[in-house]
Design an enzyme around this catalytic site. Structure first.
Site, PDB file in Angstrom:
ATOM      1  CB  ALA A  65      23.253 -18.165 -16.270  1.00  0.00           C
ATOM      2  N   GLY A 110      25.329 -14.090 -13.398  1.00  0.00           N
ATOM      3  CA  GLY A 110      26.592 -14.821 -13.488  1.00  0.00           C
ATOM      4  C   GLY A 110      27.761 -13.932 -13.891  1.00  0.00           C
ATOM      5  CD  GLU A 113      26.269 -15.627  -9.431  1.00  0.00           C
ATOM      6  OE1 GLU A 113      25.863 -15.827 -10.600  1.00  0.00           O
ATOM      7  OE2 GLU A 113      25.911 -16.305  -8.468  1.00  0.00           O
ATOM      8  CD  GLU A 133      21.394 -14.052 -10.290  1.00  0.00           C
ATOM      9  OE1 GLU A 133      21.188 -12.962  -9.685  1.00  0.00           O
ATOM     10  OE2 GLU A 133      22.525 -14.379 -10.689  1.00  0.00           O
TER      11      GLU A 133
HETATM   12  N1  COA Z   1      20.716 -14.972 -21.494  1.00  0.00           N
HETATM   13  C1  COA Z   1      20.411 -15.162 -22.788  1.00  0.00           C
HETATM   14  N2  COA Z   1      20.358 -14.159 -23.688  1.00  0.00           N
HETATM   15  C2  COA Z   1      20.596 -12.916 -23.226  1.00  0.00           C
HETATM   16  C3  COA Z   1      20.904 -12.647 -21.890  1.00  0.00           C
HETATM   17  C4  COA Z   1      20.972 -13.756 -21.003  1.00  0.00           C
HETATM   18  N3  COA Z   1      21.290 -13.592 -19.717  1.00  0.00           N
HETATM   19  N4  COA Z   1      21.092 -11.313 -21.736  1.00  0.00           N
HETATM   20  C5  COA Z   1      20.898 -10.774 -22.970  1.00  0.00           C
HETATM   21  N5  COA Z   1      20.612 -11.737 -23.846  1.00  0.00           N
HETATM   22  C6  COA Z   1      20.319 -11.582 -25.287  1.00  0.00           C
HETATM   23  C7  COA Z   1      18.940 -11.042 -25.543  1.00  0.00           C
HETATM   24  O1  COA Z   1      17.972 -12.086 -25.473  1.00  0.00           O
HETATM   25  C8  COA Z   1      19.100 -10.462 -26.911  1.00  0.00           C
HETATM   26  O2  COA Z   1      19.107 -11.514 -27.841  1.00  0.00           O
HETATM   27  P1  COA Z   1      18.286 -11.391 -29.242  1.00  0.00           P
HETATM   28  O3  COA Z   1      18.918 -10.208 -29.944  1.00  0.00           O
HETATM   29  O4  COA Z   1      18.511 -12.683 -29.939  1.00  0.00           O
HETATM   30  O5  COA Z   1      16.863 -11.115 -28.851  1.00  0.00           O
HETATM   31  C9  COA Z   1      20.509  -9.905 -26.880  1.00  0.00           C
HETATM   32  O6  COA Z   1      21.193 -10.600 -25.825  1.00  0.00           O
HETATM   33  C10 COA Z   1      20.566  -8.420 -26.568  1.00  0.00           C
HETATM   34  O7  COA Z   1      19.876  -8.193 -25.349  1.00  0.00           O
HETATM   35  P2  COA Z   1      18.677  -7.115 -25.212  1.00  0.00           P
HETATM   36  O8  COA Z   1      17.847  -7.534 -24.028  1.00  0.00           O
HETATM   37  O9  COA Z   1      17.994  -6.938 -26.514  1.00  0.00           O
HETATM   38  O10 COA Z   1      19.522  -5.801 -24.873  1.00  0.00           O
HETATM   39  P3  COA Z   1      19.018  -4.533 -24.041  1.00  0.00           P
HETATM   40  O11 COA Z   1      20.069  -3.491 -24.213  1.00  0.00           O
HETATM   41  O12 COA Z   1      17.612  -4.197 -24.351  1.00  0.00           O
HETATM   42  O13 COA Z   1      19.053  -5.026 -22.493  1.00  0.00           O
HETATM   43  C11 COA Z   1      19.983  -6.121 -20.565  1.00  0.00           C
HETATM   44  C12 COA Z   1      20.273  -5.376 -21.884  1.00  0.00           C
HETATM   45  C13 COA Z   1      21.321  -6.622 -20.045  1.00  0.00           C
HETATM   46  C14 COA Z   1      19.359  -5.164 -19.546  1.00  0.00           C
HETATM   47  C15 COA Z   1      19.027  -7.315 -20.831  1.00  0.00           C
HETATM   48  O14 COA Z   1      19.528  -8.083 -21.933  1.00  0.00           O
HETATM   49  C16 COA Z   1      18.838  -8.250 -19.665  1.00  0.00           C
HETATM   50  O15 COA Z   1      18.137  -7.919 -18.719  1.00  0.00           O
HETATM   51  N6  COA Z   1      19.479  -9.442 -19.731  1.00  0.00           N
HETATM   52  C17 COA Z   1      19.269 -10.475 -18.743  1.00  0.00           C
HETATM   53  C18 COA Z   1      20.037 -10.154 -17.479  1.00  0.00           C
HETATM   54  C19 COA Z   1      19.787 -11.223 -16.432  1.00  0.00           C
HETATM   55  O16 COA Z   1      18.691 -11.402 -15.929  1.00  0.00           O
HETATM   56  N7  COA Z   1      20.854 -11.963 -16.088  1.00  0.00           N
HETATM   57  C20 COA Z   1      20.794 -12.994 -15.090  1.00  0.00           C
HETATM   58  C21 COA Z   1      20.493 -14.304 -15.697  1.00  0.00           C
HETATM   59  S1  COA Z   1      20.419 -15.568 -14.454  1.00  0.00           S
END
Ligand code: COA
Length: 259
Positions: A65, A110, A113, A133
């Protein structure tokens, strides 16, 4: 319909939905969730479509999400968000047409999911899965606490849900979260080939199989068996049953009409 956050392509009775916000790793904002529901409704109603593949653009399937939106939610808004997302995901799960997730990269929160709401999952070697989460101080809201234990068992699901650990495709395969793992450049052709084999079968039979499994998993064995017998009976009234059996006896490929 044109979408802002998705593309939908059609070829050989297969519709491919691609979540397309690669700069945000395809994170599900409210608009994307709404569009996923609209796309699924359209594809379910489109007689030219036999089955659906769901995938993501870029290096993510769906990274969860949209945390930017979640940050400002209040009690009722959060509950409504969860319910609305659950409703959209349920439309994938209850689709009478087969829906396969082709998991090309991060399937987190999500995203995991959403993949679990599809009928089954094929992963690329670069796919990553998790329900992180709890690291954000929330629980999964789009079915993760319910579908993950049903899919991989209570203990394994508990560990993933409580640690928030991210696992790779090989581990997801070992746990039964995905059906197979293929090289990244073969993901779409492999998934299309599987769906093509499904679409060669009787479409009513495929639909009733999906419904029997879905409803049976939520019923007693006794009730599930009764449902199966009912579907077995209904299909005996179809011309597709006659065609399937006649084609077998005549040693030819059946031509099903869905009637
Ligand atoms: N919601 C909003 N934005 C997200 C996102 C999310 N769930 N997951 C990634 N993004 C965005 C980042 O904020 C970043 O945006 P920016 O370039 O404007 O700063 C972009 O996507 C790239 O992500 P980044 O974190 O820089 O890539 P990474 O390779 O370093 O890490 C992940 C990849 C997937 C490990 C990391 O993005 C992450 O942990 N995301 C969240 C996962 C999560 O907790 N999901 C459950 C949500 S309820």
């Amino acid at each position: 319909m044109a979408f802002r956050n998705l593309t939908v392509e059609h070829a050989d009775r297969i519709a491919t939905i691609t979540v397309n916000r690669p700069d945000k790793l395809n994170a599900l904002n409210g608009e994307t969730i709404t569009e996923l529901g609209q796309a699924m409704d359209e594809l379910r109603a489109d007689d030219a479509v036999g089955g659906v593949i769901l995938t993501g653009a870029g290096r993510a399937f769906v990274a969860g999400a949209d945390i930017g939106e979640l940050q400002s939610q209040d009690v009722l808004g959060a509950r409504a968000r969860s319910t609305a997302g659950q409703d959209v995901f349920r439309r994938f799960e209850t689709s009478p047409k087969p829906v396969i997730a082709a998991v090309n990269g991060f399937a987190l929160g999500g995203g995991c999911e959403l993949a679990m709401a599809c009928h089954f999952r094929i992963a690329s070697e670069s796919a990553k899965f998790g329900q992180p989460e709890v690291k954000l101080g929330i629980v999964p809201g789009y079915g993760g606490t319910q579908r993950l234990p049903r899919l991989i068992g209570r203990g394994r699901a508990m560990q993933l849900l409580l640690t928030g650990d991210m696992i790779d495709a090989a581990e997801a395969y070992r746990l039964g979260l995905v059906n197979s793992v293929v090289p990244a450049d073969e993901l779409m052709t492999s998934t299309r080939a599987i769906l093509g084999r499904i679409l060669a079968n009787g479409p009513l039979a495929v639909s009733y199989c999906i419904e029997a499994v879905n409803r049976g998993m939520e019923s007693t064995l006794e009730d599930g068996l009764r449902l199966e017998a009912g579907f077995f009976g209904i299909l005996a009234a179809t011309s597709d049953m006659g065609e399937g059996m006649t084609a077998f006896l005549e040693k030819r490929t059946p031509v099903f009409t869905g009637r």
